[in-house]
Write an enzyme that holds these catalytic residues in place. Sequence first.
Site, mmCIF file in Angstrom:
data_model
loop_
_atom_site.group_PDB
_atom_site.id
_atom_site.type_symbol
_atom_site.label_atom_id
_atom_site.label_comp_id
_atom_site.label_asym_id
_atom_site.label_seq_id
_atom_site.Cartn_x
_atom_site.Cartn_y
_atom_site.Cartn_z
ATOM 1 N N ASP A 31 7.067 6.665 12.278
ATOM 2 C CA ASP A 31 6.932 5.576 13.259
ATOM 3 C C ASP A 31 8.209 5.544 14.089
ATOM 4 O O ASP A 31 9.015 4.596 14.003
ATOM 5 C CB ASP A 31 6.709 4.250 12.535
ATOM 6 C CG ASP A 31 5.395 4.240 11.789
ATOM 7 O OD1 ASP A 31 4.359 4.514 12.412
ATOM 8 O OD2 ASP A 31 5.407 3.985 10.576
ATOM 9 N N SER A 46 0.079 9.056 5.557
ATOM 10 C CA SER A 46 -0.272 7.766 6.135
ATOM 11 C C SER A 46 -1.370 7.171 5.275
ATOM 12 O O SER A 46 -2.220 7.921 4.739
ATOM 13 C CB SER A 46 -0.797 7.968 7.562
ATOM 14 O OG SER A 46 -1.501 6.827 7.989
ATOM 15 N N ALA A 88 0.858 -1.202 0.000
ATOM 16 C CA ALA A 88 0.000 0.000 0.000
ATOM 17 C C ALA A 88 0.889 1.245 0.000
ATOM 18 O O ALA A 88 0.724 2.150 0.821
ATOM 19 C CB ALA A 88 -0.958 -0.008 1.192
ATOM 20 N N HIS A 136 6.651 5.978 1.766
ATOM 21 C CA HIS A 136 7.483 4.802 1.447
ATOM 22 C C HIS A 136 8.479 5.138 0.338
ATOM 23 O O HIS A 136 9.642 4.703 0.371
ATOM 24 C CB HIS A 136 6.623 3.637 0.951
ATOM 25 C CG HIS A 136 5.637 3.118 1.940
ATOM 26 N ND1 HIS A 136 4.285 3.359 1.846
ATOM 27 C CD2 HIS A 136 5.805 2.354 3.051
ATOM 28 C CE1 HIS A 136 3.663 2.763 2.836
ATOM 29 N NE2 HIS A 136 4.550 2.154 3.598
HETATM 30 O O1 PAF Z 1 6.242 -0.015 9.023
HETATM 31 C C1 PAF Z 1 5.857 -1.060 8.457
HETATM 32 O O2 PAF Z 1 5.312 -1.039 7.344
HETATM 33 C C2 PAF Z 1 6.017 -2.397 9.155
HETATM 34 O O3 PAF Z 1 5.859 -2.259 10.537
HETATM 35 C C3 PAF Z 1 7.340 -3.093 8.823
HETATM 36 C C4 PAF Z 1 8.532 -2.297 9.295
HETATM 37 C C5 PAF Z 1 7.439 -3.324 7.320
HETATM 38 C C6 PAF Z 1 7.399 -4.470 9.501
HETATM 39 O O4 PAF Z 1 6.360 -5.289 9.094
#
Ligand code: PAF
Length: 294
Positions: free
Chosen positions: A162, A197, A44, A49
């Site tokens: 995070d 998010s 997603a 990202h």
């Molecule tokens: O932040 C995330 O998307 C998840 O917590 C991670 C670091 C990929 C672990 O599953």
Amino acid sequence: MTDSEQSETYGAMAVVRRIAALREAVAAWKRAGERVGVVPTMGALHAGHMALVEAARRDCDRVVTTIFVNPKQFNRPDDLDSYPRDEATDAARLVEAGVDLLFAPPVEEVYPEGFQTKVSVPLLSDCLCGLTRPGHMDGVATVVAKLFLMTAAERAYFGEKDFQQLLVVRRMARDLDIPVEVVPVPTVRDADGLALSSRNALLSAGQRARAPVIHRTLTAMAGKLADGAAVAEILAWGRGELNAGGVEKFDYLDLRAEDSLEELADLDRPARLFVAGWMGAVRLIDNVAVAAKA
Ligand code: PAF
């Protein structure tokens, strides 16, 4: 492993589903003296990202992105079931960003029958999001430890949004002597300050219009604290501002030490303000650094 699993590609990017094939690809790069970076995700993908991928692309010769919706970090089955999954769209973005290899294993590859090991980083996990999501941070630490060992990457990229996860993962890698550098990447925000998010899409138009109050308030609180205002007073002020701005309830609004996450009553070391608040049924988190008093 079948031939088709070994040779799957998406554009110029290899798509690998098995640990053995991942290890082979990474070993070949390392033999050629190339530096490997990993960006662990649950798919997603959004611009937050992609900022991690861009940072990895800048630093490393080869970039691996993992997409694995990790059942061990969900404490509600409905949450796991409804987690968005769209590998084709994610893969297209990753190809465009120049990712070399997507590791997208099935659940049984990561957690084969009989799996029982748990990685736990208790002091950093049992606060903030760890209190309302029991077991979540252990699930993260466990899967990220496995992803580090599977990918053998020299660098791994995590967002500061995070922040607790970032600290848990860094502590875990140090404690287990996993030779990976955990690289923090600043939170990506919309122009009005709202941290990106996947949950933002769940906000109504009215909630979305009010949501920037979160970053605005945290920034104002950080400024007042750096100017010497009392911590308790500023936390109460911030709570009032956020409430008035549409954050109906809080899981937490805390000032905590930037390294240990110890709760602070005084700004006597590098610190961060952390918030998790609810706008209707949507839980939003954010954090900002607070400069220590001069
Ligand atoms: O932040 C995330 O998307 C998840 O917590 C991670 C670091 C990929 C672990 O599953």
